[in-house]
Design a protein around this motif. Structure first.
Motif, PDB file in Angstrom:
ATOM      1  N   ARG A 103       0.822  -1.120  -0.141  1.00  0.00           N
ATOM      2  CA  ARG A 103      -0.125  -0.017  -0.033  1.00  0.00           C
ATOM      3  C   ARG A 103       0.916   1.189   0.076  1.00  0.00           C
ATOM      4  O   ARG A 103       0.153   2.244  -0.004  1.00  0.00           O
ATOM      5  N   GLY A 104       2.301   1.158   0.222  1.00  0.00           N
ATOM      6  CA  GLY A 104       2.808   2.203   0.125  1.00  0.00           C
ATOM      7  C   GLY A 104       3.025   3.113   1.640  1.00  0.00           C
ATOM      8  O   GLY A 104       3.700   4.070   1.672  1.00  0.00           O
ATOM      9  N   LEU A 105       2.419   2.263   2.619  1.00  0.00           N
ATOM     10  CA  LEU A 105       2.699   2.863   3.910  1.00  0.00           C
ATOM     11  C   LEU A 105       3.723   2.796   4.532  1.00  0.00           C
ATOM     12  O   LEU A 105       4.458   3.352   5.245  1.00  0.00           O
ATOM     13  N   LEU A 106       4.376   1.393   4.427  1.00  0.00           N
ATOM     14  CA  LEU A 106       5.785   0.968   4.880  1.00  0.00           C
ATOM     15  C   LEU A 106       6.687   1.167   3.734  1.00  0.00           C
ATOM     16  O   LEU A 106       6.510   0.346   2.623  1.00  0.00           O
ATOM     17  N   HIS A 107       7.596   1.945   3.757  1.00  0.00           N
ATOM     18  CA  HIS A 107       8.493   2.151   2.456  1.00  0.00           C
ATOM     19  C   HIS A 107       9.973   1.221   2.629  1.00  0.00           C
ATOM     20  O   HIS A 107      10.159   1.087   1.537  1.00  0.00           O
ATOM     21  N   ARG A 108      10.309   0.928   3.807  1.00  0.00           N
ATOM     22  CA  ARG A 108      11.416   0.183   3.696  1.00  0.00           C
ATOM     23  C   ARG A 108      11.169  -1.004   4.939  1.00  0.00           C
ATOM     24  O   ARG A 108      10.623  -0.480   6.074  1.00  0.00           O
ATOM     25  N   LEU A 109      11.454  -2.242   4.637  1.00  0.00           N
ATOM     26  CA  LEU A 109      11.435  -3.301   5.699  1.00  0.00           C
ATOM     27  C   LEU A 109      12.775  -4.060   5.784  1.00  0.00           C
ATOM     28  O   LEU A 109      12.937  -4.737   4.563  1.00  0.00           O
ATOM     29  N   ASP A 110      13.685  -4.017   6.542  1.00  0.00           N
ATOM     30  CA  ASP A 110      14.863  -4.674   6.738  1.00  0.00           C
ATOM     31  C   ASP A 110      14.706  -5.690   7.908  1.00  0.00           C
ATOM     32  O   ASP A 110      14.492  -5.422   9.148  1.00  0.00           O
ATOM     33  N   LEU A 111      15.056  -7.195   7.518  1.00  0.00           N
ATOM     34  CA  LEU A 111      14.832  -8.118   8.423  1.00  0.00           C
ATOM     35  C   LEU A 111      16.065  -8.868   8.740  1.00  0.00           C
ATOM     36  O   LEU A 111      17.016  -9.061   8.120  1.00  0.00           O
ATOM     37  N   ALA A 112      16.155  -9.213  10.138  1.00  0.00           N
ATOM     38  CA  ALA A 112      17.309 -10.123  10.546  1.00  0.00           C
ATOM     39  C   ALA A 112      16.780 -11.361  11.475  1.00  0.00           C
ATOM     40  O   ALA A 112      15.985 -11.114  12.527  1.00  0.00           O
ATOM     41  N   PHE A 113      17.030 -12.314  10.838  1.00  0.00           N
ATOM     42  CA  PHE A 113      16.461 -13.630  11.318  1.00  0.00           C
ATOM     43  C   PHE A 113      17.840 -14.364  12.000  1.00  0.00           C
ATOM     44  O   PHE A 113      18.557 -15.035  11.029  1.00  0.00           O
TER      45      PHE A 113
END
Length: 616
Positions: free
Chosen positions: A526-536
């Motif tokens: 939806r363009g509400l979250l512009h970046r998502l960086d993940l660390a598992f």
């Protein structure tokens, strides 16, 4: 935009009115009070008419006024220190004393030299550190710029948790530092454990009596009583009078489709996280994203039974304390802390057990061993490892009163209405040959739909979505630390905020730990979250954590910060420390400065409200 007051004709021209409107836009109440006091102080030399200062505001900082006024300064992480400071200020006001109540980060450090009576109420964060809102004050006080204070009289109340090795460390150090600068104590520093009132109430009575001796009684206010704002209105609901909120939808996560989004069902054995939706209908509890919900829990029955067996006591034995008689098992279930040890109980148990090894751990020269024991052992572990003869009444007296647990609210009222959502990590582990559970998390996990949960609201004014919707946000929240950011994004969506949003999330495993995965993916679409960086961290040979992802994207993160972004961190104290270290490296690398300059830069961001932490 905050509207300018219109009760009196403005002496400002149009340009200055516009500048003033820009200045106050988005400021919270403590900042506005401080600003009003600062302006009034500047006006003192210009023959300005005398202004009535409402209780709780920052009074003009002249030496004469400081000498006739009590300043109550507080630093708080979870709200306890604020409540105690408010009690003290309200009691002083009721006694006819001129009093100012101010949060540490709203206190102008230059005023310290002019103070004559200062009472400090401060909590301890982590191992002896100041809470975030008092970090700047502590840095100033312990720095070279701190003034000599031969005319200051003071008292310090510290709030802490004796299960930590450096109990009330920052309060003890502030007390010693003020004395070193020449100030005189009106009372010895009081150090309160989780049962705050047993220490705070007598201290409050003592320092109020001394304030009455040192200060003149304040004259009656020059404004009609109806216009005087109270320091803080008494909450209709509190930890003493919680709301029995109905549990609407208890669910395990991952494994649930949220509000129509697709998500495959999977729940692994290594994590048990519950998404809880609680009804606040008709309660009047009005929270903002960033606030926490206090849970007044009962200790789970298996835990109570294990403690009774280890202590070799009969749970049906009646125990009378404070004029109240209850069966021992009820004292343990509802009134006493069973999962967190305290040093006073360690000392009492060492005396009864006669265990030399335990006595050695209580030696002041053994802080590391004692800290390890406090961190690694629950009450039941201590009772099993070093058996002792306890009688029921003495046992209950030695244990600390039960303390509510705080959980960050994972929703926005604008999106969910009269509900509050929580993400609860159910604590379960095996140690010392036995299975263990968390107290509040196991209590919540056992509840079924329709159950009533005693709750109260704990505001967190320093952890708020930017008032200006065009401001960018960077959010760092591994595990259930991501909970408030779910509420942040809901709030931004409902208000139509245009600022960009960047989330760093981490967990052990993708399949079992990616909390609210479908919602984050939907927000990206939806363009509400512009970046998502993940660390598992456990899904590859080498451990990867959120701070590693931040270093990888340090240049862009720095660019966001330079562009005015607000940075938020939520999670454990240890995680917060690691993230802060990564930020120091990033700032130093992109400014060409050293560690000291980077620390000053981050401190400036904190002081400006652009770097906020909710760590526990």
């Amino acid at each position: 935009m905050t509207a300018a007051p219109t009760a009196l004709p403005s002496p400002l021209d149009e340009t200055r009115r516009a500048l003033l409107a820009r200045l106050v836009d988005g400021l919270d109440a403590p900042s506005l009070w401080w600003l009003s006091g600062y302006a009034a102080g500047l006006a003192q030399g210009h023959g300005a008419p005398q202004l009535a200062v409402l209780p709780g505001g920052a009074a003009p900082a002249t030496a004469a006024q400081s000498g006739a006024r009590l300043t109550v300064l507080y630093g708080t992480q979870t709200g306890n220190a604020r409540r105690e400071a408010e009690k003290l200020a309200q009691a002083a006001e009721a006694a006819g004393l001129a009093v100012r109540l101010v949060r540490a980060d709203a206190y102008p450090a230059r005023e310290l030299a002019g103070e004559r009576l200062l009472y400090i109420v401060i909590s301890t964060q982590g191992e002896g550190d100041p809470p975030d809102d008092a970090a700047g004050f502590a840095e100033f006080l312990f720095g070279r710029r701190a003034p000599k204070l031969p005319e200051l009289k003071y008292a310090v109340l510290g709030l802490g948790d004796s299960s930590y090795a450096d109990f009330c460390g920052i309060a003890r150090r502030i007390d010693a530092r003020l004395a070193e600068l020449g100030a005189q104590r009106v009372a010895e520093a009081a150090l309160a454990d989780l049962d705050i009132d047993t220490v705070a109430a007598p201290w409050r009575e003592q320092v109020l009596a001394r304030a009455g001796e040192l200060l003149q009684r304040a004259p009656a206010p020059a404004v009609p009583p109806a216009t005087v704002t109270p320091l803080r209105p008494a909450a209709a609901r509190s930890r003493e009078r919680p709301l029995p909120a109905e549990l609407l939808a208890p669910q395990r996560i991952p494994g649930r489709a949220f509000r129509g989004t697709g998500f495959r069902r999977y729940a692994g054995p290594d994590k048990d996280v519950r998404h809880l939706e609680l009804s606040l209908e008709g309660s009047g509890l009005a929270y903002a994203p960033g606030d926490a919900l206090g849970i007044v829990h009962r200790n789970p029955a298996p835990l109570v039974e294990a403690v009774l067996q280890a202590a070799r006591l009969d749970g049906n034995t009646p125990v009378t304390l404070g004029g109240e008689t209850l069966p021992l098992h009820e004292w343990l279930a509802a009134r006493r802390e069973l999962t967190r040890l305290s040093r006073p109980f360690l000392a009492a148990h060492a005396e009864r057990s006669g265990a030399q090894a335990l006595r050695r751990l209580l030696d002041p020269t053994q802080p590391a061993g004692r800290a390890a024991l406090l961190a690694d052992h629950q009450l039941v572990d201590l009772l099993r490892r070093w058996p002792a003869d306890w009688d029921p009444t003495a046992f209950v007296e030695a244990l600390r009163p039960a303390a509510p647990r705080l959980y960050s609210i994972a929703s926005s009222r604008k999106h969910v209405g009269e509900e509050a959502h929580l993400a609860v990590d159910v604590v379960r582990y095996h140690a010392h040959g036995h299975d263990h559970t968390g107290a509040a998390s196991a209590f919540l996990a056992a509840l079924e739909e329709g159950a009533r949960v005693p709750v109260y609201l704990e505001p967190n004014e320093r952890f708020r979505v930017p008032a200006d919707g065009s401001v960018d946000m960077i959010m760092v929240g591994p595990g259930t630390g991501v909970a408030p950011f779910r509420g942040f994004l809901q709030e931004r969506a409902e208000t139509g905020a245009s600022g960009r949003n960047w989330l760093f999330f981490g967990a052990r495993h993708f399949e079992t730990g990616f909390l609210y995965q479908a919602e984050w993916q939907d927000a990206l679409r939806r363009g509400l979250l512009h970046r998502l960086d993940l660390a598992f961290s456990r899904d590859q040979p080498g451990r990867v954590h959120v701070q590693d992802r931040m270093r990888e994207h340090g240049r862009e993160l720095w660019s966001w910060l330079e562009g005015g972004a607000h940075l938020y961190v939520c999670g454990s104290v240890a995680m917060g420390r690691d993230v802060h270290a990564a930020l120091l490296e990033i700032v130093a690398a992109h400014t060409g400065g050293d560690a000291e300059a980077a620390a000053e830069h981050l401190a400036a961001l904190q002081a400006a409200g652009r770097y906020s932490r909710d760590v526990y």
